[in-house]
Design a protein around this motif. Structure first.
Motif, PDB file in Angstrom:
ATOM      1  N   ALA A   1     -59.903 -34.975 -67.629  1.00 23.58           N
ATOM      2  CA  ALA A   1     -58.879 -35.270 -68.630  1.00 23.58           C
ATOM      3  C   ALA A   1     -59.351 -36.372 -69.578  1.00 23.58           C
ATOM      4  O   ALA A   1     -59.117 -36.305 -70.794  1.00 23.58           O
ATOM      5  CB  ALA A   1     -57.576 -35.676 -67.940  1.00 23.58           C
ATOM      6  N   ALA A   2     -60.027 -37.387 -69.033  1.00 18.52           N
ATOM      7  CA  ALA A   2     -60.550 -38.465 -69.876  1.00 18.52           C
ATOM      8  C   ALA A   2     -61.594 -37.951 -70.849  1.00 18.52           C
ATOM      9  O   ALA A   2     -61.639 -38.380 -72.018  1.00 18.52           O
ATOM     10  CB  ALA A   2     -61.144 -39.561 -68.992  1.00 18.52           C
ATOM     11  N   SER A   3     -62.443 -37.003 -70.407  1.00 14.22           N
ATOM     12  CA  SER A   3     -63.457 -36.442 -71.306  1.00 14.22           C
ATOM     13  C   SER A   3     -62.806 -35.703 -72.475  1.00 14.22           C
ATOM     14  O   SER A   3     -63.284 -35.784 -73.617  1.00 14.22           O
ATOM     15  CB  SER A   3     -64.393 -35.509 -70.529  1.00 14.22           C
ATOM     16  N   VAL A   4     -61.693 -35.007 -72.190  1.00 21.76           N
ATOM     17  CA  VAL A   4     -60.975 -34.309 -73.267  1.00 21.76           C
ATOM     18  C   VAL A   4     -60.416 -35.324 -74.268  1.00 21.76           C
ATOM     19  O   VAL A   4     -60.555 -35.153 -75.489  1.00 21.76           O
ATOM     20  CB  VAL A   4     -59.834 -33.442 -72.687  1.00 21.76           C
ATOM     21  N   LEU A   5     -59.800 -36.390 -73.757  1.00 24.06           N
ATOM     22  CA  LEU A   5     -59.225 -37.409 -74.647  1.00 24.06           C
ATOM     23  C   LEU A   5     -60.305 -38.101 -75.473  1.00 24.06           C
ATOM     24  O   LEU A   5     -60.113 -38.376 -76.660  1.00 24.06           O
ATOM     25  CB  LEU A   5     -58.462 -38.442 -73.813  1.00 24.06           C
TER      26      LEU A   5
ATOM     27  N   TYR B   1     -63.656 -26.337 -79.527  1.00 25.85           N
ATOM     28  CA  TYR B   1     -63.754 -26.098 -78.085  1.00 25.85           C
ATOM     29  C   TYR B   1     -65.191 -25.778 -77.669  1.00 25.85           C
ATOM     30  O   TYR B   1     -65.635 -26.121 -76.570  1.00 25.85           O
ATOM     31  CB  TYR B   1     -62.794 -24.980 -77.656  1.00 25.85           C
ATOM     32  N   ILE B   2     -65.944 -25.119 -78.551  1.00 23.15           N
ATOM     33  CA  ILE B   2     -67.354 -24.825 -78.241  1.00 23.15           C
ATOM     34  C   ILE B   2     -68.157 -26.120 -78.227  1.00 23.15           C
ATOM     35  O   ILE B   2     -68.988 -26.359 -77.341  1.00 23.15           O
ATOM     36  CB  ILE B   2     -67.939 -23.833 -79.266  1.00 23.15           C
ATOM     37  N   ARG B   3     -67.875 -26.984 -79.200  1.00 24.61           N
ATOM     38  CA  ARG B   3     -68.568 -28.276 -79.236  1.00 24.61           C
ATOM     39  C   ARG B   3     -68.236 -29.115 -78.010  1.00 24.61           C
ATOM     40  O   ARG B   3     -69.097 -29.807 -77.461  1.00 24.61           O
ATOM     41  CB  ARG B   3     -68.202 -29.032 -80.516  1.00 24.61           C
ATOM     42  N   TYR B   4     -66.974 -29.046 -77.566  1.00 22.12           N
ATOM     43  CA  TYR B   4     -66.575 -29.825 -76.385  1.00 22.12           C
ATOM     44  C   TYR B   4     -67.327 -29.357 -75.141  1.00 22.12           C
ATOM     45  O   TYR B   4     -67.885 -30.183 -74.401  1.00 22.12           O
ATOM     46  CB  TYR B   4     -65.070 -29.716 -76.147  1.00 22.12           C
ATOM     47  N   PHE B   5     -67.343 -28.046 -74.899  1.00 22.42           N
ATOM     48  CA  PHE B   5     -67.996 -27.546 -73.692  1.00 22.42           C
ATOM     49  C   PHE B   5     -69.514 -27.737 -73.754  1.00 22.42           C
ATOM     50  O   PHE B   5     -70.162 -27.959 -72.729  1.00 22.42           O
ATOM     51  CB  PHE B   5     -67.638 -26.078 -73.460  1.00 22.42           C
ATOM     52  N   THR B   6     -70.080 -27.659 -74.960  1.00 22.21           N
ATOM     53  CA  THR B   6     -71.515 -27.938 -75.114  1.00 22.21           C
ATOM     54  C   THR B   6     -71.814 -29.392 -74.769  1.00 22.21           C
ATOM     55  O   THR B   6     -72.777 -29.699 -74.046  1.00 22.21           O
ATOM     56  CB  THR B   6     -71.961 -27.628 -76.551  1.00 22.21           C
ATOM     57  N   TRP B   7     -70.976 -30.296 -75.285  1.00 20.10           N
ATOM     58  CA  TRP B   7     -71.149 -31.729 -75.012  1.00 20.10           C
ATOM     59  C   TRP B   7     -70.934 -32.043 -73.530  1.00 20.10           C
ATOM     60  O   TRP B   7     -71.732 -32.761 -72.911  1.00 20.10           O
ATOM     61  CB  TRP B   7     -70.164 -32.523 -75.868  1.00 20.10           C
ATOM     62  N   LEU B   8     -69.877 -31.475 -72.939  1.00 20.44           N
ATOM     63  CA  LEU B   8     -69.583 -31.733 -71.533  1.00 20.44           C
ATOM     64  C   LEU B   8     -70.687 -31.192 -70.624  1.00 20.44           C
ATOM     65  O   LEU B   8     -71.099 -31.859 -69.675  1.00 20.44           O
ATOM     66  CB  LEU B   8     -68.233 -31.109 -71.150  1.00 20.44           C
ATOM     67  N   GLY B   9     -71.188 -29.976 -70.931  1.00 18.70           N
ATOM     68  CA  GLY B   9     -72.271 -29.413 -70.132  1.00 18.70           C
ATOM     69  C   GLY B   9     -73.518 -30.281 -70.192  1.00 18.70           C
ATOM     70  O   GLY B   9     -74.174 -30.509 -69.173  1.00 18.70           O
TER      71      GLY B   9
ATOM     72  N   ILE C   1     -68.963 -42.743 -69.822  1.00 17.00           N
ATOM     73  CA  ILE C   1     -69.544 -43.552 -68.740  1.00 17.00           C
ATOM     74  C   ILE C   1     -68.564 -44.621 -68.278  1.00 17.00           C
ATOM     75  O   ILE C   1     -68.386 -44.843 -67.069  1.00 17.00           O
ATOM     76  CB  ILE C   1     -70.879 -44.177 -69.201  1.00 17.00           C
ATOM     77  N   PHE C   2     -67.903 -45.290 -69.227  1.00 19.30           N
ATOM     78  CA  PHE C   2     -66.903 -46.289 -68.858  1.00 19.30           C
ATOM     79  C   PHE C   2     -65.776 -45.653 -68.046  1.00 19.30           C
ATOM     80  O   PHE C   2     -65.309 -46.215 -67.057  1.00 19.30           O
ATOM     81  CB  PHE C   2     -66.332 -46.958 -70.111  1.00 19.30           C
ATOM     82  N   ALA C   3     -65.321 -44.472 -68.474  1.00 23.02           N
ATOM     83  CA  ALA C   3     -64.253 -43.774 -67.754  1.00 23.02           C
ATOM     84  C   ALA C   3     -64.706 -43.406 -66.345  1.00 23.02           C
ATOM     85  O   ALA C   3     -63.950 -43.550 -65.373  1.00 23.02           O
ATOM     86  CB  ALA C   3     -63.828 -42.523 -68.523  1.00 23.02           C
ATOM     87  N   ALA C   4     -65.956 -42.926 -66.213  1.00 23.21           N
ATOM     88  CA  ALA C   4     -66.470 -42.540 -64.898  1.00 23.21           C
ATOM     89  C   ALA C   4     -66.551 -43.744 -63.962  1.00 23.21           C
ATOM     90  O   ALA C   4     -66.187 -43.646 -62.778  1.00 23.21           O
ATOM     91  CB  ALA C   4     -67.851 -41.891 -65.046  1.00 23.21           C
ATOM     92  N   VAL C   5     -67.004 -44.883 -64.480  1.00 23.19           N
ATOM     93  CA  VAL C   5     -67.107 -46.089 -63.649  1.00 23.19           C
ATOM     94  C   VAL C   5     -65.717 -46.554 -63.211  1.00 23.19           C
ATOM     95  O   VAL C   5     -65.485 -46.863 -62.029  1.00 23.19           O
ATOM     96  CB  VAL C   5     -67.833 -47.213 -64.417  1.00 23.19           C
ATOM     97  N   TYR C   6     -64.779 -46.580 -64.148  1.00 21.63           N
ATOM     98  CA  TYR C   6     -63.427 -47.064 -63.835  1.00 21.63           C
ATOM     99  C   TYR C   6     -62.740 -46.151 -62.822  1.00 21.63           C
ATOM    100  O   TYR C   6     -62.177 -46.618 -61.826  1.00 21.63           O
ATOM    101  CB  TYR C   6     -62.597 -47.147 -65.122  1.00 21.63           C
ATOM    102  N   ILE C   7     -62.799 -44.852 -63.068  1.00 22.17           N
ATOM    103  CA  ILE C   7     -62.159 -43.903 -62.147  1.00 22.17           C
ATOM    104  C   ILE C   7     -62.861 -43.915 -60.791  1.00 22.17           C
ATOM    105  O   ILE C   7     -62.223 -43.863 -59.733  1.00 22.17           O
ATOM    106  CB  ILE C   7     -62.166 -42.492 -62.758  1.00 22.17           C
ATOM    107  N   GLY C   8     -64.200 -44.012 -60.802  1.00 23.85           N
ATOM    108  CA  GLY C   8     -64.946 -44.025 -59.549  1.00 23.85           C
ATOM    109  C   GLY C   8     -64.612 -45.225 -58.676  1.00 23.85           C
ATOM    110  O   GLY C   8     -64.410 -45.092 -57.465  1.00 23.85           O
ATOM    111  N   LEU C   9     -64.521 -46.417 -59.277  1.00 26.46           N
ATOM    112  CA  LEU C   9     -64.210 -47.605 -58.492  1.00 26.46           C
ATOM    113  C   LEU C   9     -62.763 -47.590 -57.992  1.00 26.46           C
ATOM    114  O   LEU C   9     -62.484 -48.036 -56.876  1.00 26.46           O
ATOM    115  CB  LEU C   9     -64.473 -48.864 -59.320  1.00 26.46           C
TER     116      LEU C   9
END
Length: 319
Positions: A22-26, A66-74, A292-300
């Motif tokens: 969800a954070a990646s979408v935002l 949506y194509i750009r999003y999935f390309t970026w996320l992949g 990366i910031f979102a991943a660190v915050y959610i992970g901790l």
């Protein structure tokens, strides 16, 4: 039937993955709805329509969102964040260097702040209502209330300009020795310690005080045990769960909320990297830093939930 602890941990991990998605979408949507044209900002106002069209095609801006999003996320999942628009450098390589610098600064601050906050919290409980408790509470409340940038400039003025304790510009580079790095980050680490230890201290104090009226504490007092020994040996272990939660939240803040401190001390970390490229409207870099910031915050925070489950029987057996 699955072990209840394994089931709860799996639920927390799954929730963390969903939150990160969800954070990646935002993050992606937020960078796409910014006013202005990325291609125009790169080529300037004098660019021809054909040049703008060619650059948009090169950057993939002519494709649906949506194509750009999935390309970026992949690409992000595989560690490929693309290249920076401003200098053409590989973002993953630059982020790797910057992230290691940020984690070093955060680790130095955490190693000082966490034990200091717990010890001060236990001292405040031991002398509840007396001058040590009032002094500790007043100092920590004042440090938490001051904005980071103001606290940073005050510390620079006194410790760098007046007394030359450490440099005001925290410059570190590859190949620098550990002690030289440590000396370079003294001032920003001090700012972070003052900012985060207040909340951890107050939570330690509140969690331990909440247990001091328990029957087993009264039994220990009747046995004639020393007050500080009762606090450390009997009350503190049972207050670990809420303390761990607030410690993890503050550790997440150390990594994610470090931006202002890095800018004040010109520290070459993720925060400074993000601010530099926000000013240049370098969208791929902003997206990579945000993810990366979102991943660190959610992970901790997820780690805090798991530790709470493992240390608190009431969470393992909610019924």
């Amino acid at each position: 039937m699955a072990n209840p602890v394994v089931k709860l941990v799996a639920q927390r991990v799954a929730l963390g993955i969903l939150l990160l998605l969800a954070a990646s979408v935002l993050i992606f949507v937020g960078t796409q709805i910014l006013p202005g044209d990325v291609a125009q900002s790169i080529l300037g106002q004098s660019a021809t329509p054909q040049a703008l069209a060619n650059l948009r095609a090169q950057l993939g801006l002519d494709q649906p969102a949506y194509i750009r999003y999935f390309t970026w996320l992949g690409g992000a999942i595989h560690g490929d964040f693309g290249t920076a628009l401003t200098n053409g450098q590989d973002i993953a390589t630059a982020v790797g260097r910057r992230l290691s610098n940020t984690l070093f600064l955060a680790a130095v601050a955490a190693v000082i702040a966490v034990p200091l906050a717990i010890v001060l919290g236990l001292i405040a409980v031991r002398y509840q209502g007396r001058w040590p408790d009032k002094l500790i509470s007043a100092v920590t409340l004042a440090s938490v209330s001051l904005p980071e940038f103001l606290l940073g400039y005050i510390i620079i003025f006194f410790l760098a300009v007046q007394f030359h304790v450490a440099p005001s510009v925290s410059t570190i580079f590859p190949g620098m020795g550990f002690w030289a790095k440590l000396h370079a980050v003294v001032l920003p680490a001090l700012v972070l310690v003052l900012v985060v230890q207040g909340q951890m201290m107050r939570m330690t104090r509140a969690a331990v005080l909440n247990l001091m009226q328990s029957a087993y504490i009264e039994t220990a007092e009747l046995k004639g045990l020393r007050p500080f020994l009762i606090i450390v040996r009997h009350a503190f272990p049972n207050a670990i769960s809420p303390i761990v939660n607030v410690v993890m939240i503050n550790l997440a803040y150390l990594v994610v909320g470090i931006v202002v401190t890095e800018v004040v001390f010109v520290y070459p970390g993720m925060g400074q990297y993000l601010v530099d490229h926000v000013a240049k409207r370098d969208v791929p870099v902003v997206q990579a830093c945000g993810l990366i910031f979102a991943a660190v915050y959610i992970g901790l925070n997820m780690l805090a939930d798991v530790i709470s489950i493992l240390t608190n029987p009431r969470l393992r057996h909610p019924k």
